[in-house]
Design a protein around this motif. Structure first.
Motif, mmCIF file in Angstrom:
data_model
loop_
_atom_site.group_PDB
_atom_site.id
_atom_site.type_symbol
_atom_site.label_atom_id
_atom_site.label_comp_id
_atom_site.label_asym_id
_atom_site.label_seq_id
_atom_site.Cartn_x
_atom_site.Cartn_y
_atom_site.Cartn_z
ATOM 1 N N ALA A 1 0.722 -1.284 -0.045
ATOM 2 C CA ALA A 1 -0.139 0.015 0.062
ATOM 3 C C ALA A 1 0.807 1.100 0.136
ATOM 4 C CB ALA A 1 -0.843 0.196 1.392
ATOM 5 N N SER A 2 1.968 1.260 0.559
ATOM 6 C CA SER A 2 2.863 2.432 0.673
ATOM 7 C C SER A 2 4.041 2.351 -0.487
ATOM 8 C CB SER A 2 3.749 2.178 2.046
ATOM 9 O OG SER A 2 4.551 1.164 2.100
ATOM 10 N N ASN A 3 4.028 1.397 -1.221
ATOM 11 C CA ASN A 3 4.840 1.882 -2.521
ATOM 12 C C ASN A 3 3.993 1.308 -3.918
ATOM 13 O OD1 ASN A 3 7.947 1.586 -1.149
ATOM 14 N ND2 ASN A 3 6.656 0.231 -0.138
ATOM 15 N N ARG A 4 3.890 2.745 -4.527
ATOM 16 C CA ARG A 4 3.141 2.643 -5.803
ATOM 17 C C ARG A 4 3.878 1.689 -6.834
ATOM 18 N NH1 ARG A 4 0.990 7.851 -9.120
ATOM 19 N NH2 ARG A 4 -0.433 6.942 -10.512
ATOM 20 N N GLN A 5 4.988 1.350 -6.706
ATOM 21 C CA GLN A 5 5.817 0.511 -7.636
ATOM 22 C C GLN A 5 4.922 -0.811 -7.852
ATOM 23 O OE1 GLN A 5 9.709 -0.202 -7.186
ATOM 24 N NE2 GLN A 5 9.699 -0.238 -5.083
ATOM 25 N N PHE A 6 4.747 -1.408 -6.467
ATOM 26 C CA PHE A 6 3.971 -2.613 -6.288
ATOM 27 C C PHE A 6 2.784 -2.794 -7.010
ATOM 28 C CE2 PHE A 6 7.021 -2.830 -2.658
ATOM 29 C CZ PHE A 6 7.914 -3.692 -3.256
ATOM 30 N N MET A 7 1.902 -1.828 -6.616
ATOM 31 C CA MET A 7 0.759 -1.871 -7.340
ATOM 32 C C MET A 7 0.549 -1.653 -8.899
ATOM 33 S SD MET A 7 -0.796 -2.880 -4.651
ATOM 34 C CE MET A 7 -2.347 -2.880 -5.251
ATOM 35 N N GLU A 8 1.826 -1.238 -9.213
ATOM 36 C CA GLU A 8 2.047 -0.859 -10.717
ATOM 37 C C GLU A 8 2.406 -2.153 -11.438
ATOM 38 O OE1 GLU A 8 3.759 2.597 -11.335
ATOM 39 O OE2 GLU A 8 2.118 3.875 -10.976
ATOM 40 N N THR A 9 2.710 -3.200 -10.811
ATOM 41 C CA THR A 9 3.270 -4.528 -11.355
ATOM 42 C C THR A 9 2.372 -5.692 -11.324
ATOM 43 O OG1 THR A 9 5.611 -3.778 -10.772
ATOM 44 C CG2 THR A 9 5.164 -6.094 -11.293
ATOM 45 N N SER A 10 1.983 -6.225 -12.196
ATOM 46 C CA SER A 10 0.870 -7.342 -12.327
ATOM 47 C C SER A 10 1.327 -8.394 -11.221
ATOM 48 C CB SER A 10 0.594 -7.930 -13.565
ATOM 49 O OG SER A 10 0.427 -6.962 -14.403
ATOM 50 N N ARG A 11 2.615 -8.711 -11.244
ATOM 51 C CA ARG A 11 3.056 -9.999 -10.468
ATOM 52 C C ARG A 11 2.666 -9.642 -8.969
ATOM 53 N NH1 ARG A 11 8.603 -11.139 -8.473
ATOM 54 N NH2 ARG A 11 9.275 -9.306 -9.770
ATOM 55 N N TYR A 12 3.115 -8.408 -8.407
ATOM 56 C CA TYR A 12 2.847 -8.253 -7.122
ATOM 57 C C TYR A 12 1.434 -7.808 -6.947
ATOM 58 C CZ TYR A 12 7.932 -7.364 -6.973
ATOM 59 O OH TYR A 12 9.196 -7.636 -6.879
ATOM 60 N N VAL A 13 0.602 -7.472 -7.858
ATOM 61 C CA VAL A 13 -1.015 -7.347 -7.566
ATOM 62 C C VAL A 13 -1.554 -8.688 -7.411
ATOM 63 C CG1 VAL A 13 -3.126 -6.668 -8.620
ATOM 64 C CG2 VAL A 13 -1.074 -5.233 -8.803
#
Length: 286
Positions: free
Chosen positions: A19-31
């Protein structure tokens, strides 16, 4: 319970990192991985509650029992679908690095997530909507011991549940095996960027191991048949042994192994942990 609390703490830290790092939510694998964390948390919460109620012989109305059983069953099956989706995501990332299909882009991955939830909930709802063969269960207000064998006691429901489980695991096993073999063959062709391809291959292999952990849940009846020969073990001890080893432990290991294996996610978790320890000031001044 200590392992359960430790699991929840690790899940909360991971979700806070997402939730605190936008780069994770912009990567399909992490979503997809965040989706797996939420799914496994719901599965453990519902299954722990049901297990404690059964062990304590607590009875409550069917109108409360059936939704808990549906959530527990759906999240259990959804875990296998998530593993298949994560393996396909690695396959797409390797073979279509520049032009990904729309459903696998980070801004459209929610379509895949919603589809997985829909599929995982459809079959349990159909199963529990079938007419029960237990004459003791008269209506939605009847207090019952909340477990699958009490609600779904007919032969048709048992056969339907077994067929759905075999179908889910067969399809997911095929997807994981297919993606692993294709990525393995790709490593022999590519001379550049072999490191990322090998990482993807190891990730798919890890998904296969996670699927194997999920399959262990079906060894419960076999274990009960073998262990019941030893009169030292009571039926409650056997039930707790099966639940702890084949339901809880795979759910604990599956997200933690995958989460701590990822270098980027692990580094962010370490930073958050160090930040939390630094913000805690000592109570006594020297």
């Amino acid at each position: 319970m200590p392992l359960f609390c430790l699991f929840l703490c690790c899940i909360i830290i991971m979700l806070q990192v997402f939730a605190s790092n936008r780069q994770f939510m912009e990567t399909s694998r992490y979503v997809l991985f965040a989706h797996m964390l939420i799914n496994d948390t719901l599965q453990i919460l519902s299954s722990v509650l049901l297990f404690l109620c059964v062990m304590a012989q607590v009875k409550f109305a069917m109108v409360l029992c059936v939704p808990l059983l549906v959530i527990s069953t759906a999240t259990f099956q959804n875990t296998t679908l998530i593993l298949a989706a994560m393996s396909l995501e690695r396959y797409v990332a390797i073979f279509y690095p520049l032009q990904r299909p729309a459903a696998w882009r980070s801004d459209r991955i929610w379509i895949t997530v919603v589809s997985l939830w829909f599929i995982s909930f459809v079959f349990p709802i159909i199963e529990y909507a079938m007419k029960s063969g237990n004459p003791a269960v008269l209506g939605l207000t009847t207090p019952v011991l909340c477990k699958v064998t009490t609600i779904n006691s007919s032969f048709i429901q048992t056969l339907f549940r077994a067929a759905v489980s075999v179908l889910f695991f067969a399809v997911v096993a095929f997807v994981i095996l297919f993606t692993y073999v294709r990525i393995l063959l790709e490593t022999r062709k590519l001379r550049q960027d072999r490191l990322s391809v090998r990482r993807a291959m190891h990730t798919v292999l890890l998904h296969g191991f996670q699927l194997l952990l999920c399959i262990l849940a079906f060894t419960g009846p076999i274990t009960e048949t073998l262990v019941v020969l030893h009169k030292v073990w009571t039926r409650e001890d056997i039930a707790f042994f099966n639940y702890f080893c084949f339901i809880l432990v795979p759910r604990f290991l599956s997200p933690l192994i995958y989460g701590f294996r990822d270098q980027v996610l692990r580094s962010h978790m370490v930073k958050n942990f160090l930040f939390c320890t630094k913000t805690v000031k000592p109570f006594f001044k020297q």
